[in-house]
Structures are given as C-alpha cells and as structure tokens.
Scaffold this motif. Structure first.
Motif, PDB file in Angstrom:
ATOM      1  N   ILE A  98     -10.983  29.371  -5.310  1.00 37.57           N
ATOM      2  CA  ILE A  98     -10.057  30.146  -6.131  1.00 37.57           C
ATOM      3  C   ILE A  98      -8.748  30.490  -5.422  1.00 37.57           C
ATOM      4  O   ILE A  98      -7.795  30.925  -6.072  1.00 37.57           O
ATOM      5  N   VAL A  99      -8.677  30.334  -4.098  1.00 36.36           N
ATOM      6  CA  VAL A  99      -7.440  30.601  -3.367  1.00 36.36           C
ATOM      7  C   VAL A  99      -7.186  29.455  -2.402  1.00 36.36           C
ATOM      8  O   VAL A  99      -8.112  28.746  -1.990  1.00 36.36           O
ATOM      9  N   ASN A 100      -5.929  29.275  -2.018  1.00 33.21           N
ATOM     10  CA  ASN A 100      -5.563  28.088  -1.256  1.00 33.21           C
ATOM     11  C   ASN A 100      -6.179  28.024   0.133  1.00 33.21           C
ATOM     12  O   ASN A 100      -6.422  26.944   0.663  1.00 33.21           O
ATOM     13  N   ASN A 101      -6.446  29.188   0.768  1.00 30.04           N
ATOM     14  CA  ASN A 101      -6.994  29.114   2.118  1.00 30.04           C
ATOM     15  C   ASN A 101      -8.450  28.660   2.133  1.00 30.04           C
ATOM     16  O   ASN A 101      -9.007  28.378   3.192  1.00 30.04           O
ATOM     17  N   MET A 102      -9.074  28.561   0.961  1.00 33.19           N
ATOM     18  CA  MET A 102     -10.434  28.026   0.890  1.00 33.19           C
ATOM     19  C   MET A 102     -10.441  26.507   0.975  1.00 33.19           C
ATOM     20  O   MET A 102     -11.472  25.910   1.311  1.00 33.19           O
ATOM     21  N   VAL A 103      -9.318  25.876   0.668  1.00 34.09           N
ATOM     22  CA  VAL A 103      -9.245  24.408   0.674  1.00 34.09           C
ATOM     23  C   VAL A 103      -8.788  23.964   2.059  1.00 34.09           C
ATOM     24  O   VAL A 103      -7.614  24.073   2.405  1.00 34.09           O
ATOM     25  N   ARG A 104      -9.721  23.448   2.835  1.00 34.78           N
ATOM     26  CA  ARG A 104      -9.415  23.076   4.215  1.00 34.78           C
ATOM     27  C   ARG A 104      -9.134  21.584   4.370  1.00 34.78           C
ATOM     28  O   ARG A 104      -8.879  21.113   5.474  1.00 34.78           O
ATOM     29  N   SER A 105      -9.201  20.826   3.296  1.00 36.75           N
ATOM     30  CA  SER A 105      -8.908  19.393   3.341  1.00 36.75           C
ATOM     31  C   SER A 105      -7.926  19.046   2.239  1.00 36.75           C
ATOM     32  O   SER A 105      -8.300  18.933   1.064  1.00 36.75           O
ATOM     33  N   GLN A 106      -6.671  18.898   2.606  1.00 35.88           N
ATOM     34  CA  GLN A 106      -5.654  18.554   1.621  1.00 35.88           C
ATOM     35  C   GLN A 106      -5.885  17.162   1.054  1.00 35.88           C
ATOM     36  O   GLN A 106      -5.609  16.906  -0.117  1.00 35.88           O
ATOM     37  N   ASN A 107      -6.414  16.258   1.885  1.00 36.87           N
ATOM     38  CA  ASN A 107      -6.679  14.905   1.402  1.00 36.87           C
ATOM     39  C   ASN A 107      -7.776  14.901   0.342  1.00 36.87           C
ATOM     40  O   ASN A 107      -7.722  14.117  -0.603  1.00 36.87           O
ATOM     41  N   ALA A 108      -8.767  15.779   0.497  1.00 39.52           N
ATOM     42  CA  ALA A 108      -9.813  15.877  -0.527  1.00 39.52           C
ATOM     43  C   ALA A 108      -9.215  16.370  -1.837  1.00 39.52           C
ATOM     44  O   ALA A 108      -9.560  15.888  -2.925  1.00 39.52           O
TER      45      ALA A 108
END
Length: 587
Positions: free
Chosen positions: A341-351
């Motif tokens: 729900i927030v951007n810091n949870m996404v640790r793989s930009q390629n994913a």
C-alpha cells in the motif's frame, strides 16, 4: 577552440536537447570552470557521436547531427556563462547563470546583488567574452567607473578574459560507422566517474536529439510525466515554463497527475522506457532501443530511415499507453490489493515494472479485467518471493516479456509456480530465506503485505491494524528488544533478524522498552485477568492468543528470555512462511 564548439551548438550541428539531461551544476561549478579556463588549466575533452548514416526512402544517405556523449554539463555551463543563454536546471526552471570577474584580483564569482553594485566587479562576463562588447569599450567603461586603477593592468586582465573563448577544448568525434553497442559502452564508461549514466540515459539522449520523428516532444513527455508523478504541483509550473509542450497531446495525457498524490509507483524514465520497450518491441535490453531508434536493420546491419520512423512511432504509442490514466491507476490499485500500500514496501522496482508490462500486455490482448488482476497480483508477489529480477534483470525481463504473448498466460504462471513454489520452497526454502537481518528485505514486506491483506492488528493492539500502522509510519518493534539482546552479547545480525520484527503502536513500543518478552507478556496476560491496562488494550485471553497468531508470534514466546532467542527465531520463521503461503494462495 571553445568558440568553435559553441558555434556548432548554435548552428545545431552538436545536439544538446533542451532537457537531454537537466543542468545539475550549481553556479560555483560554473565559476570554477571559467577560472580554470582563465588560468589555462586543462578542462578535459568533449566526446560526440554523429548519428549513423541512415538510408532514406529515395535511396540517399542522410548524416545526422552529433550527439554530445560526454561534456554536456561543461558545454551547457559555457553556453550560460559565455553566451548568456538560459539553461534548464534540475527543477526544470529556466535560469540565468551570471559569472562576475574582478580584473584587479583576477578572480571569478557567481554574480549577486552586492557584486552588481560594486564598480570594481564586472557583474556579467558574457557580453565581453562573447564579443558583444569590444575589448576597448570594456576597458574604457571599467576605467571610467574606477578612475584610480592602472589601465594597463585592466587591459591585461580583460584581454586574458576575452581569450577564454579562444582556449582549446578537445572534441573527439566518434565515427558514425562505429557499432552502436560500442558507442553505448563508451557512453556508460566515460560517465561512470561523474554522474553514473546508463543505457537509458543514452536512449533518452538519442530520443531527444532526433527532430525528424518528434523525439524532443517524446523525450519531454517521458521526463515531465516522471517529474509530475512525484510533484503534482509541477503541472501548473509546466504550463507557464513550457507553453509549447503544454499545447501538445502529450500534455493533455499527463495532466491527470496534477490531482494524483499516490506515490506507490513513481517511475523514473528508465522505468518508462523498460516497460514501453518490453510491451511494444518484445525486448528487454535498452541497448537495442538505441539501435532501433537509429534505424538499425539487425539482419543487414545497415541503418534505414523506415526502421527509425517505425521505432519512434511504436515507442510513442507505448508511452501513451504507459501514461494513460486508466491503465496506470488500475495497475496501482491491483498492487495495493495485494497488500503493498506504500512505496517503501516495494523493494524491487524491476518486479513492479514487469508487473505493469504484464498488465498492459494482457489488457492489449483483451483478457478479462478480473483475470488480469489475479494474474498480475500473483506474478508480482512471485517475482519478489523468488528474487526473479535480482540478477541479470534485463535478460530475465526479456525472457519473461515473451511469455506474455503465449496464448494462455494463466497456464504459463501455473507452470512457473509448480517449478518455483513447490512444497519444498514453502517448507524449507522460504524458511531459510527468512534467516536474514534487514527491515528493507523484500521478504519482510511480503509478510507485512500478508498482514495487511488479512487485516491483522498490530502486535498487542486491540484496534489498530497493521495497515494503519504502515500508512502512518508506525514503529517496527523488536519482539526481543535490541538493548536486551545487546546486553546478552548479540550483534546487529541477530537482533535485526526479520523474524524479530513486528509492527506495533509507538506507545506500546515505548512501554516495552528493553524488557524481556517473559516480562512484558506477563503484563499483557495480567490485563486479561482484570488488572489495569498497561500494554495496549487487549483484555481477553482469547484475543491475546489470536493477536499472537496473527503476528506469527509463537505462544511460547510469552515465557521466553534472551537465552531462548534462537529457538524463538526458528519457530517464528516457520509461522511467517506458512502465513505467506496462505496469503499467496489466496491472491
């Protein structure tokens, strides 16, 4: 000489597109460049590559402009300080950079109001160095403003100042027949010592330099979209600063961002190019994009205008699909529906990028929206669980992009799940992978996403959910407090284990302090027996046990001390892996 290089820039022979790369130098760096030139210090070489010969439709060959491969910041600095032209800074503002000169002290400074009022300074060197004001006139005006100065000293200093334009600066022109892969490698290597540049930077330079097929406008659309995604307020500034672009179809396509404050997916231009290149060209290596935009025929190894024209058209079409409000927002909703729900949870930009490419690809094929949502969610989480893009990301991206075109992508995903998410993965592989110390590790955030998806409460919280804690920057709590473990000889690699983390309220975290679990859980149990609320609001034993279960904390932890820490980690990793498995299967 510098004046000949600037002449090539003025005549358009060397392409420095308006926002090829924003001017990131500050005024003091421009000042130092002028000072070095004045003193005769070397300032390095410029490297340019002339676009390859392109075969036109009538069979003739066209020689393109030169693209400045290395030295844009220096040339832009000279354009500002010597020619007096405005430049686009990193905030996309048009600014003047005026450099002042003190003939008696022979020093340069960034011009300011105080300098402008001081007659001993020449507040702007541009008119003198560029020749707009003759040397004799400059000497006469300065001496009139400063009657006591030695005219010969002023003549010497100002003569040296005007000689800046005649100083030598090397220009290496790469042969237009040079292989594009080689030019790309040169571009990346020579820039690695300054601002690290990539194949995406080279592609953006290529796009911006090609005026035949709308390159500058396309370049701006990509750049402005990325900037506005992070700063919605830039919309109104853009209308004022670049009215020409504001009149384009692209501006209308990105204007929805002015009221968008979601930052889950704030892409860079690398992200836009990667997704667009994948969906439109079925490729993942951005070096190939430069080749195609140059018109390269991979079969004949020749360059043809028709291929360049078609490639620009496909890229523009892909960019329009990427920036489409409906596409973008529905994709973000899908990722949020997976618990991220927030951007810091996404640790793989390629994913994240590939998930969007998958969404766009399936949508273009007319797959049912509800089916797309499920496939994108599962693929995105699978990519994170298996670290799919952590190695040779471009190669993996290109391999996966071809899977989107298979007739039944659901069957493709099922095969990959069977191969990579077997029982052995869930029972052993994932448990072992959770043996890592970092709050930034992707697996920790998959666990948090699982808690958000199941609407779990924070540790020892009666009412506050993990979703609310994550959304409002709640504390990540060490279940075995850090100070407790440090006092018992444990290091960072121990107390920062993923399995030692849980989201909780700040007030609860403060109350726990450095106490052992057997002590603070005793308070929680006492509350369930009618004693005053000290630690959170849970006052029922069943509710406490359910809270521990939701946070994957073994009930045995309620009697554990620091000596039980390894046992606790082993038990909790198994519980976390089981929760993640249930979460994934429910996506």
């Amino acid at each position: 000489m510098i004046e000949s290089v600037l002449a090539k820039v003025r005549e358009g022979e060397i392409a420095i597109p308006e926002i090829q790369r924003p001017f990131v130098w500050d005024g003091t760096q421009v000042r130092d460049l002028l000072d070095s030139l004045y003193k005769g210090y070397p300032v390095g070489y410029l490297i340019a590559w002339r676009n390859p010969d392109v075969k036109l439709k009538d069979g003739c060959m066209a020689l393109g402009k030169m693209i400045l491969i290395d030295g844009q910041q220096r040339v832009t600095a000279l354009t500002a300080a010597v020619l007096g032209q405005q430049v686009i800074n990193k905030d996309y503002r048009k600014v003047n950079i005026r450099i002042a000169f003190h003939p008696l002290k022979e020093v340069f400074e960034v011009s300011n109001t105080a300098i402008g009022r001081d007659a001993s300074w020449i507040a702007d060197i541009a008119p003198i160095v560029s020749g707009k004001i003759s040397l004799l006139k400059a000497i006469r005006e300065y001496c009139q403003a400063n009657p006591s100065v030695d005219e010969e000293l002023i003549e010497k200093a100002l003569s040296a100042l005007t000689d800046i334009a005649k100083k030598q600066i090397g220009l290496i022109e790469l042969d237009h027949d040079l292989d594009i892969e080689t030019v790309t490698e040169i571009f990346i290597r020579i820039n690695s010592k300054g601002t690290v540049l990539s194949q995406a930077d080279f592609a953006m330079s290529k796009i911006a330099a090609d005026t035949r097929f709308g390159g500058p406008e396309l370049r701006k659309a990509i750049d402005y979209f990325c900037h506005m995604a992070m700063e919605p307020g830039f919309h109104d500034q853009l209308k004022e600063r670049d009215p020409e672009f504001a009149a384009t179809d692209f501006f209308q396509k990105i204007s929805w961002l002015r009221s968008d404050n979601d930052n889950l997916y704030d892409p860079s231009y690398t992200d836009v190019l990667r997704v667009t290149f994948g969906t439109e060209f079925g490729r993942g290596k951005l070096a190939d994009l430069v080749s195609l935009l140059s018109g390269r025929n991979f079969a004949t190894k020749q360059f043809e205008e028709s291929i360049a024209e078609e490639s620009f058209a496909k890229l523009a079409h892909g960019v329009r699909r990427y920036i489409n409000e409906t596409h973008f927002q529905r994709f973000v909703i899908i990722i949020k529906s997976a618990g991220f729900i927030v951007n810091n949870m996404v640790r793989s930009q390629n994913a994240l990028n590939f998930a969007y490419a998958l969404y766009l690809g399936l949508r273009a094929r007319g797959v049912d929206e509800s089916k797309i949502e499920r496939l994108v969610r599962r693929w995105f989480v699978l990519s994170i669980l298996t670290s799919r893009f952590s190695g040779a990301a471009e190669t993996q991206f290109e391999r996966d992009i071809r899977l989107i075109d298979e007739p039944d992508f659901a069957a493709v995903l099922a095969r990959i799940e069977q191969a990579e998410l077997s029982d052995a993965f869930w029972q052993f592989g994932l448990v072992q992978a959770l043996d890592v110390a970092s709050t930034n590790h992707p697996l920790f955030w998959v666990f948090v996403a699982a808690q958000i998806k199941t609407n779990d409460k924070g540790l020892l919280s009666r009412d506050v959910t993990v979703r609310e804690l994550v959304s409002n920057l709640g504390d990540v709590h060490h279940i075995f407090p850090r100070q407790l473990l440090k006092a018992n000889g444990k290091g960072r690699g121990d107390y920062n284990q993923i399995a030692n983390y849980a989201y909780t309220q700040d007030a609860i975290n403060i109350k726990i302090g450095s106490r052992s679990p057997h002590l603070y859980f005793a308070n929680a149990q006492a509350q369930c027996q009618g004693e005053p609320l000290i630690l959170g609001g849970i006052d029922q034993h069943e509710e406490l046990i359910e809270n521990l279960r939701a946070n994957c904390v073994p009930t045995a932890a309620m009697t554990m001390t620091a000596s039980n820490f390894p046992e606790f980690l082993a038990q909790r990793r198994v519980l976390m892996a089981s929760k993640i498995r249930d979460y994934y299967q429910a996506l």
